[in-house]
Design an enzyme around this catalytic site. Structure first.
Site, PDB file in Angstrom:
ATOM      1  N   HIS A 256       2.264   2.479  -8.587  1.00 49.97           N
ATOM      2  CA  HIS A 256       2.531   3.199  -7.348  1.00 49.97           C
ATOM      3  C   HIS A 256       2.067   2.399  -6.144  1.00 49.97           C
ATOM      4  CE1 HIS A 256       2.867   6.434  -4.440  1.00 49.97           C
ATOM      5  NE2 HIS A 256       3.756   6.912  -5.295  1.00 49.97           N
ATOM      6  N   PRO A 257       2.917   2.285  -5.136  1.00 53.65           N
ATOM      7  CA  PRO A 257       2.609   1.356  -4.044  1.00 53.65           C
ATOM      8  C   PRO A 257       1.697   1.905  -2.949  1.00 53.65           C
ATOM      9  CG  PRO A 257       4.802   2.257  -3.758  1.00 53.65           C
ATOM     10  CD  PRO A 257       4.231   2.903  -4.991  1.00 53.65           C
ATOM     11  N   CYS A 258       1.112   3.086  -3.116  1.00 52.32           N
ATOM     12  CA  CYS A 258       0.404   3.676  -1.977  1.00 52.32           C
ATOM     13  C   CYS A 258      -0.776   2.824  -1.505  1.00 52.32           C
ATOM     14  CB  CYS A 258      -0.033   5.099  -2.293  1.00 52.32           C
ATOM     15  SG  CYS A 258      -1.021   5.242  -3.768  1.00 52.32           S
ATOM     16  N   ARG A 259      -1.384   2.039  -2.406  1.00 49.92           N
ATOM     17  CA  ARG A 259      -2.522   1.223  -1.980  1.00 49.92           C
ATOM     18  C   ARG A 259      -2.162  -0.252  -1.801  1.00 49.92           C
ATOM     19  NH1 ARG A 259      -6.409   2.992   0.302  1.00 49.92           N
ATOM     20  NH2 ARG A 259      -7.845   1.465  -0.565  1.00 49.92           N
TER      21      ARG A 259
END
Lengths: 313, 337
Positions: A256-259
């Site tokens: 997941h790219p959120c960070r």
């Protein structure tokens, strides 16, 4: 998929539709990429690491802000000789490794180490579509789609094995039938899985995003849940989720790219503090290097060697 | 590494298939919207690349793009997919049946022979010299059960059988066969071949090494002219296999071609392999094969025997994949709820 996750997806989709894509570079300030920087970095990856190539994917899923022939990057048939879960056990047995930076609880650059005292954290984690993998469980040969719980409808192929019209006796055919793992373990199970690793551009987070499609020892598609066995166990319960691929059919595991932006910013800061001026066309090499901490046993190509100085001493 | 070489039968590692989920998705859509119950064979393409990792072989991969486009406005295969070094295309044919019974009732040997005959024709007509990709063909039979989203299928990679089989005189890593200087030049020439979009997906070629240790890569059709200028002349091919003691499957039809076309008794071949996308001569192999075919084998009229049905975990059974999880609308609705 958990409801909150779906709501977020819907929100993200709407934002992506109504906002324009980034045109001004914020690579050094925020660790993010504009569309044209993504293309630039992708071109560089393809030329330096030629097992990667650009693809156009499903015509119906093309993103208009990307060139039709450069929708996403992919490298196929990447070997994964061992399960990440078993690698971690070994590291832990050897005392583990120190996280590079754990102050914000985003110890991305930690290679494979896992602090012992974090097992209690897992209860508080958002439940994602993950498979419970116990560390002490030995990894068994994995049934692929064939052999799932719904197989009662599938006729038993053994009934047809007479194979009357496939009589082939041929001295020149090597009698090895499928992939042989590098190191067969004591239970004699072949562990060589292979992966298709793809990188898409996530317009919402303005970062690349990595996707994994796994194949078992006989090259049958792996259920995405089983892919989580090849993900660092810290991330398997957290940052790696199973979602629709933006350019391909089916469900695939994805980091997941959120960070991503924050982590890339950190890496860039480390480089700059050492007087190295990061160039945006090298973004994907740095990015893949950090993704290697999430999928430690998948041996994809990021040949370019950077001195990231994982221990700053 | 020359491994009890002299005189043993040259054994080839079978090609392996790998089918991407996208292939079945597009196939289902074509079946529902275009083909219906029409079960005539469909021309498809598979893709492969030279082995690029010391521990795994490359496969013949089917992708959505292996099939004709399912939307009418879309032109067939876009130009940019040609010359992709990671996607050398292999012509294939798909026989999809409408029932399980007809799937099992297919005359597998007959179908294999028909494909072998195409290869034999191309060998004799000289088509191979123009487009070497026709030397490797494949055959796929399937039964797509669209009510259950399960796909039964079986691949064959038809290989012309030399009778008697070729024997192996010598086989060793290319890095040991060439001098250091030659090896460097061969690597450079092969990398150049692989990086040019004109030749990147041409899987069979010649490597000549002159007395000055300079290597050059040539097209097959230049064989006659290469005869005189090179001291060493090797028949090279993209080898999907990673094994240190066996060449991969494409060499079989290559040898048959070399034998039928030029009647050579001794063939030096180069199994070209890569590591991380670049020529790797310690992984690549150079071998010397001895061919002593029986009287009449080369005759155009008599098509040699063919083998090549893929085994499934060592057994002669078809494969099956169930994609209900990603195709069944009811399941998708439930998982989305």
């Amino acid at each position: 998929m958990v409801l909150s996750q779906r709501i977020h997806e819907a929100f993200k989709g709407t934002v992506e539709r109504i906002t324009g894509h980034r045109t001004v570079s914020a690579f050094k300030e925020k660790g993010v990429l504009s569309v044209s920087e993504f293309i630039l970095a992708g071109d560089n990856l393809v030329s330096k690491c030629p097992t990667w190539s650009w693809e156009s994917g499903e015509p119906s899923k093309r993103k208009s802000y990307l060139p039709p022939e450069k929708q996403y990057l992919i490298t196929r048939n990447v070997p994964c000789l061992r399960r990440a879960a078993s690698v971690e056990e070994e590291y832990e047995a050897a005392g583990g490794e120190v996280l590079l930076d754990n102050e914000d609880n985003d110890g991305w650059l930690a290679t494979h180490g896992k602090p012992k005292d974090r097992s209690d954290v897992e209860e508080n984690l958002p439940s994602m579509e993950t498979l419970e993998i116990r560390h002490n469980e030995t990894v068994r040969s994995i049934p692929s789609y064939f052999g799932g719980e719904d197989e009662e409808d599938i006729p038993d192929m053994a009934d047809f094995e007479e194979a009357d019209n496939v009589i082939e006796t041929d001295a020149a055919t090597l009698q090895s039938t499928y992939l042989v793992a590098q190191e067969p373990d004591d239970d004699n199970i072949l562990r060589t899985r292979t992966y298709d690793v793809s990188i898409t551009y996530d317009k919402y987070y303005q970062t690349p995003r990595v996707w994994l499609t796994g194949y078992d020892e006989s090259r049958m598609l792996l259920q995405p849940e089983l892919v989580l066995e090849d993900v660092s166990q810290d991330h398997a319960h957290k940052t790696v989720t199973i979602e629709d691929h933006p350019h391909l059919p089916g469900k695939h595991a994805s980091v997941h790219p959120c960070r991503h932006g924050a982590v890339m910013k950190k890496i860039i800061d480390v480089l700059m503090s050492r007087g190295v001026e990061p160039e945006v066309d090298k973004y994907l090499f740095l990015f893949l290097k950090f993704v290697a901490s999430v999928i430690p046993t998948i041996e994809y190509d990021y040949t370019m060697d950077f001195d990231l100085g994982s221990s700053s001493t | 590494m020359a491994k009890e070489g002299s005189g043993s039968i040259l054994q080839f590692a079978p090609f392996q298939s790998s089918v991407d989920e996208g292939f079945w998705h597009r196939f289902s859509s074509l079946k529902l919207n275009k083909f219906g119950i029409d079960d005539s064979p469909i021309a498809i393409s598979g893709f492969f690349a030279p082995c690029s990792h010391p521990q795994v072989s490359n496969h013949l991969t089917l992708l959505a793009e292996s099939l004709p486009s399912d939307s009418n406005e879309e032109s067939s295969i876009p130009a940019f997919s040609r010359g992709n070094r990671n996607r050398c295309s292999v012509p294939g044919i798909l026989y999809n049946t409408n029932t399980m019974e007809s799937f099992h009732g297919l005359d597998k040997q007959g179908l294999l022979r028909a494909e072998a005959k195409k290869i034999w024709e191309d060998v004799h007509s000289g088509k191979v010299l123009e487009d070497s990709s026709v030397l490797s063909r494949f055959l796929l039979i399937s039964f797509a059960d669209l009510k259950k989203w399960s796909f039964h299928y079986w691949f064959a990679f038809p290989a012309l059988v030399l009778d008697p089989p070729a024997t192996l005189v010598d086989l060793r890593p290319a890095s040991q066969w060439f001098t250091l200087e030659e090896a460097e030049s061969v690597s450079a020439a092969c990398n150049e071949w692989r990086n040019s979009s004109v030749t990147a997906d041409v899987p069979f070629f010649l490597v000549s090494v002159g007395s000055d240790s300079r290597a050059a890569v040539r097209h097959l059709k230049d064989w006659e002219t290469c005869q005189y200028d090179g001291q060493k002349l090797l028949f090279a091919f993209y080898d999907p296999c990673h094994l240190p003691n066996n060449p991969g499957w494409p060499l079989r039809n290559y040898l048959a071609f070399i034998c039928a076309r030029w009647n050579l008794k001794t063939v030096h071949f180069l199994c070209y392999r890569e590591n991380r996308g670049f020529a790797d001569l310690s992984l690549s192999l150079v071998g010397e094969a001895l061919i002593t075919i029986s009287q009449g084998w080369r005759e155009h009229q008599c098509v040699p025997n063919a083998v090549g049905w893929e085994l499934n975990k060592g057994r002669k059974v078809p494969r099956c994949i169930n994609l209900a999880k990603s195709m069944d609308p009811t399941r998708l609705a439930i998982s989305a709820a």
